[in-house]
Write a protein that holds these residues in place. Sequence first.
Motif, PDB file in Angstrom:
ATOM      1  N   PRO A  35       0.831  -1.209   0.000  1.00  0.00           N
ATOM      2  CA  PRO A  35       0.000   0.000   0.000  1.00  0.00           C
ATOM      3  C   PRO A  35       0.868   1.263   0.000  1.00  0.00           C
ATOM      4  CG  PRO A  35      -0.735  -1.555   1.678  1.00  0.00           C
ATOM      5  CD  PRO A  35       0.599  -2.028   1.192  1.00  0.00           C
ATOM      6  N   THR A  36       0.388   2.334  -0.618  1.00  0.00           N
ATOM      7  CA  THR A  36       1.182   3.564  -0.689  1.00  0.00           C
ATOM      8  C   THR A  36       1.583   4.115   0.675  1.00  0.00           C
ATOM      9  OG1 THR A  36      -0.853   4.834  -1.058  1.00  0.00           O
ATOM     10  CG2 THR A  36       0.478   4.303  -2.993  1.00  0.00           C
ATOM     11  N   PRO A  37       0.801   3.961   1.757  1.00  0.00           N
ATOM     12  CA  PRO A  37       1.297   4.449   3.052  1.00  0.00           C
ATOM     13  C   PRO A  37       2.566   3.730   3.510  1.00  0.00           C
ATOM     14  CG  PRO A  37      -1.065   4.179   3.155  1.00  0.00           C
ATOM     15  CD  PRO A  37      -0.608   3.560   1.857  1.00  0.00           C
ATOM     16  N   VAL A  38       2.732   2.467   3.115  1.00  0.00           N
ATOM     17  CA  VAL A  38       3.956   1.738   3.434  1.00  0.00           C
ATOM     18  C   VAL A  38       5.124   2.343   2.656  1.00  0.00           C
ATOM     19  CG1 VAL A  38       5.117  -0.506   3.218  1.00  0.00           C
ATOM     20  CG2 VAL A  38       2.762  -0.386   4.088  1.00  0.00           C
ATOM     21  N   VAL A  39       4.873   2.714   1.394  1.00  0.00           N
ATOM     22  CA  VAL A  39       5.906   3.392   0.603  1.00  0.00           C
ATOM     23  C   VAL A  39       6.326   4.679   1.304  1.00  0.00           C
ATOM     24  CG1 VAL A  39       6.429   4.501  -1.615  1.00  0.00           C
ATOM     25  CG2 VAL A  39       5.079   2.391  -1.568  1.00  0.00           C
ATOM     26  N   THR A  40       5.357   5.413   1.829  1.00  0.00           N
ATOM     27  CA  THR A  40       5.649   6.658   2.551  1.00  0.00           C
ATOM     28  C   THR A  40       6.535   6.396   3.757  1.00  0.00           C
ATOM     29  OG1 THR A  40       3.545   7.624   1.854  1.00  0.00           O
ATOM     30  CG2 THR A  40       4.618   8.610   3.785  1.00  0.00           C
ATOM     31  N   GLU A  41       6.171   5.403   4.560  1.00  0.00           N
ATOM     32  CA  GLU A  41       6.965   5.103   5.755  1.00  0.00           C
ATOM     33  C   GLU A  41       8.383   4.671   5.399  1.00  0.00           C
ATOM     34  OE1 GLU A  41       4.084   3.857   9.371  1.00  0.00           O
ATOM     35  OE2 GLU A  41       4.382   2.267   7.878  1.00  0.00           O
ATOM     36  N   GLU A  71     -10.429   6.889  -2.783  1.00  0.00           N
ATOM     37  CA  GLU A  71     -11.514   7.287  -1.884  1.00  0.00           C
ATOM     38  C   GLU A  71     -12.131   6.094  -1.164  1.00  0.00           C
ATOM     39  OE1 GLU A  71     -15.702   9.808  -2.015  1.00  0.00           O
ATOM     40  OE2 GLU A  71     -14.460   9.668  -3.811  1.00  0.00           O
ATOM     41  N   THR A  72     -12.290   4.975  -1.858  1.00  0.00           N
ATOM     42  CA  THR A  72     -12.870   3.776  -1.248  1.00  0.00           C
ATOM     43  C   THR A  72     -11.996   3.278  -0.106  1.00  0.00           C
ATOM     44  OG1 THR A  72     -13.897   3.152  -3.347  1.00  0.00           O
ATOM     45  CG2 THR A  72     -13.620   1.401  -1.709  1.00  0.00           C
ATOM     46  N   ILE A  73     -10.689   3.219  -0.338  1.00  0.00           N
ATOM     47  CA  ILE A  73      -9.761   2.766   0.699  1.00  0.00           C
ATOM     48  C   ILE A  73      -9.746   3.754   1.865  1.00  0.00           C
ATOM     49  CG2 ILE A  73      -7.322   2.333   1.218  1.00  0.00           C
ATOM     50  CD1 ILE A  73      -7.110   1.146  -1.645  1.00  0.00           C
ATOM     51  N   ALA A  74      -9.765   5.046   1.552  1.00  0.00           N
ATOM     52  CA  ALA A  74      -9.762   6.059   2.610  1.00  0.00           C
ATOM     53  C   ALA A  74     -11.005   5.948   3.495  1.00  0.00           C
ATOM     54  CB  ALA A  74      -9.671   7.453   1.997  1.00  0.00           C
ATOM     55  N   HIS A  75     -12.167   5.762   2.870  1.00  0.00           N
ATOM     56  CA  HIS A  75     -13.397   5.598   3.657  1.00  0.00           C
ATOM     57  C   HIS A  75     -13.323   4.357   4.539  1.00  0.00           C
ATOM     58  CE1 HIS A  75     -16.047   8.800   2.352  1.00  0.00           C
ATOM     59  NE2 HIS A  75     -15.696   8.575   1.092  1.00  0.00           N
ATOM     60  N   ARG A  76     -12.853   3.253   3.964  1.00  0.00           N
ATOM     61  CA  ARG A  76     -12.781   2.012   4.734  1.00  0.00           C
ATOM     62  C   ARG A  76     -11.793   2.143   5.884  1.00  0.00           C
ATOM     63  NH1 ARG A  76     -15.520  -1.252   7.197  1.00  0.00           N
ATOM     64  NH2 ARG A  76     -14.729  -3.367   7.363  1.00  0.00           N
ATOM     65  N   ALA A  77     -10.671   2.820   5.638  1.00  0.00           N
ATOM     66  CA  ALA A  77      -9.681   3.038   6.705  1.00  0.00           C
ATOM     67  C   ALA A  77     -10.307   3.822   7.852  1.00  0.00           C
ATOM     68  CB  ALA A  77      -8.465   3.774   6.154  1.00  0.00           C
ATOM     69  N   ALA A 102      -4.737  -1.732   6.595  1.00  0.00           N
ATOM     70  CA  ALA A 102      -5.814  -2.674   6.905  1.00  0.00           C
ATOM     71  C   ALA A 102      -6.958  -2.563   5.893  1.00  0.00           C
ATOM     72  CB  ALA A 102      -6.338  -2.434   8.320  1.00  0.00           C
ATOM     73  N   ALA A 103      -7.254  -1.364   5.446  1.00  0.00           N
ATOM     74  CA  ALA A 103      -8.326  -1.180   4.462  1.00  0.00           C
ATOM     75  C   ALA A 103      -7.981  -1.875   3.148  1.00  0.00           C
ATOM     76  CB  ALA A 103      -8.578   0.306   4.228  1.00  0.00           C
ATOM     77  N   VAL A 104      -6.726  -1.834   2.742  1.00  0.00           N
ATOM     78  CA  VAL A 104      -6.303  -2.543   1.528  1.00  0.00           C
ATOM     79  C   VAL A 104      -6.496  -4.042   1.739  1.00  0.00           C
ATOM     80  CG1 VAL A 104      -4.342  -3.066   0.020  1.00  0.00           C
ATOM     81  CG2 VAL A 104      -4.708  -0.717   0.807  1.00  0.00           C
ATOM     82  N   SER A 105      -6.103  -4.532   2.909  1.00  0.00           N
ATOM     83  CA  SER A 105      -6.288  -5.943   3.250  1.00  0.00           C
ATOM     84  C   SER A 105      -7.764  -6.326   3.174  1.00  0.00           C
ATOM     85  CB  SER A 105      -5.744  -6.205   4.657  1.00  0.00           C
ATOM     86  OG  SER A 105      -6.153  -7.452   5.141  1.00  0.00           O
ATOM     87  N   ASP A 106      -8.600  -5.496   3.742  1.00  0.00           N
ATOM     88  CA  ASP A 106     -10.038  -5.759   3.785  1.00  0.00           C
ATOM     89  C   ASP A 106     -10.625  -5.779   2.372  1.00  0.00           C
ATOM     90  OD1 ASP A 106     -12.453  -6.093   5.462  1.00  0.00           O
ATOM     91  OD2 ASP A 106     -13.021  -4.152   4.596  1.00  0.00           O
ATOM     92  N   LEU A 107     -10.259  -4.806   1.564  1.00  0.00           N
ATOM     93  CA  LEU A 107     -10.840  -4.704   0.225  1.00  0.00           C
ATOM     94  C   LEU A 107     -10.317  -5.777  -0.732  1.00  0.00           C
ATOM     95  CD1 LEU A 107     -10.951  -0.827  -0.083  1.00  0.00           C
ATOM     96  CD2 LEU A 107     -12.882  -2.389   0.181  1.00  0.00           C
ATOM     97  N   TYR A 108      -9.077  -6.199  -0.565  1.00  0.00           N
ATOM     98  CA  TYR A 108      -8.526  -7.265  -1.409  1.00  0.00           C
ATOM     99  C   TYR A 108      -8.784  -8.651  -0.825  1.00  0.00           C
ATOM    100  CZ  TYR A 108      -6.018  -4.247  -4.672  1.00  0.00           C
ATOM    101  OH  TYR A 108      -5.697  -3.347  -5.654  1.00  0.00           O
ATOM    102  N   PHE A 120      -3.382  -4.743  13.836  1.00  0.00           N
ATOM    103  CA  PHE A 120      -4.196  -5.254  12.743  1.00  0.00           C
ATOM    104  C   PHE A 120      -5.298  -6.183  13.238  1.00  0.00           C
ATOM    105  CE2 PHE A 120      -0.406  -3.695  10.623  1.00  0.00           C
ATOM    106  CZ  PHE A 120      -0.993  -2.888   9.656  1.00  0.00           C
ATOM    107  N   ASP A 121      -5.044  -6.924  14.314  1.00  0.00           N
ATOM    108  CA  ASP A 121      -6.115  -7.695  14.954  1.00  0.00           C
ATOM    109  C   ASP A 121      -7.216  -6.761  15.450  1.00  0.00           C
ATOM    110  OD1 ASP A 121      -5.248 -10.306  14.593  1.00  0.00           O
ATOM    111  OD2 ASP A 121      -4.303 -10.462  16.560  1.00  0.00           O
ATOM    112  N   THR A 122      -6.807  -5.680  16.100  1.00  0.00           N
ATOM    113  CA  THR A 122      -7.772  -4.703  16.614  1.00  0.00           C
ATOM    114  C   THR A 122      -8.580  -4.083  15.481  1.00  0.00           C
ATOM    115  OG1 THR A 122      -6.339  -4.219  18.496  1.00  0.00           O
ATOM    116  CG2 THR A 122      -8.009  -2.570  17.964  1.00  0.00           C
ATOM    117  N   LEU A 123      -7.945  -3.895  14.322  1.00  0.00           N
ATOM    118  CA  LEU A 123      -8.635  -3.323  13.168  1.00  0.00           C
ATOM    119  C   LEU A 123      -9.534  -4.347  12.469  1.00  0.00           C
ATOM    120  CD1 LEU A 123      -5.698  -1.166  11.860  1.00  0.00           C
ATOM    121  CD2 LEU A 123      -7.887  -0.288  12.728  1.00  0.00           C
ATOM    122  N   GLY A 124      -9.428  -5.608  12.871  1.00  0.00           N
ATOM    123  CA  GLY A 124     -10.346  -6.621  12.385  1.00  0.00           C
ATOM    124  C   GLY A 124     -10.014  -7.248  11.050  1.00  0.00           C
TER     125      GLY A 124
END
Length: 130
Positions: A35-41, A71-77, A102-108, A120-124
Amino acid sequence: MILDTSFLIDLFDGRQDAFEKGLELSEARTVQRVPTPVVTELSYGAEFGGDEERRNVRNALRMYPVVEQDETIAHRAGQLLARADQQANGESGIDKVDPMVAAVSDLYDEPVLTANIEHFDTLGVEVETY
């Protein structure tokens, strides 16, 4: 498989368990997404290293498809983080990057590969470690 920052850092640092997990995924031809946030980190951290570290991060990231935040990933996050904060009576202690991963995980519908199991457990979302 959604790759979290912790896994990639451990892989870059030569940790045996991360290397073995990466090899296992490659041999199984598992699609590994960043995910792009990982690229950022990773890019942020590389800026504190030298030219070689920045080059290594750039080269390593070329090996994986990058999932752009939309936008879809941002909303889910936002939904995942809100749910985690509500369950913690206001503040889960989870930063803003982990819900985006986590949103990328959820959507894919793919697990997050991480050493940071608790967030990530807490995020479900489904989690794998190494």
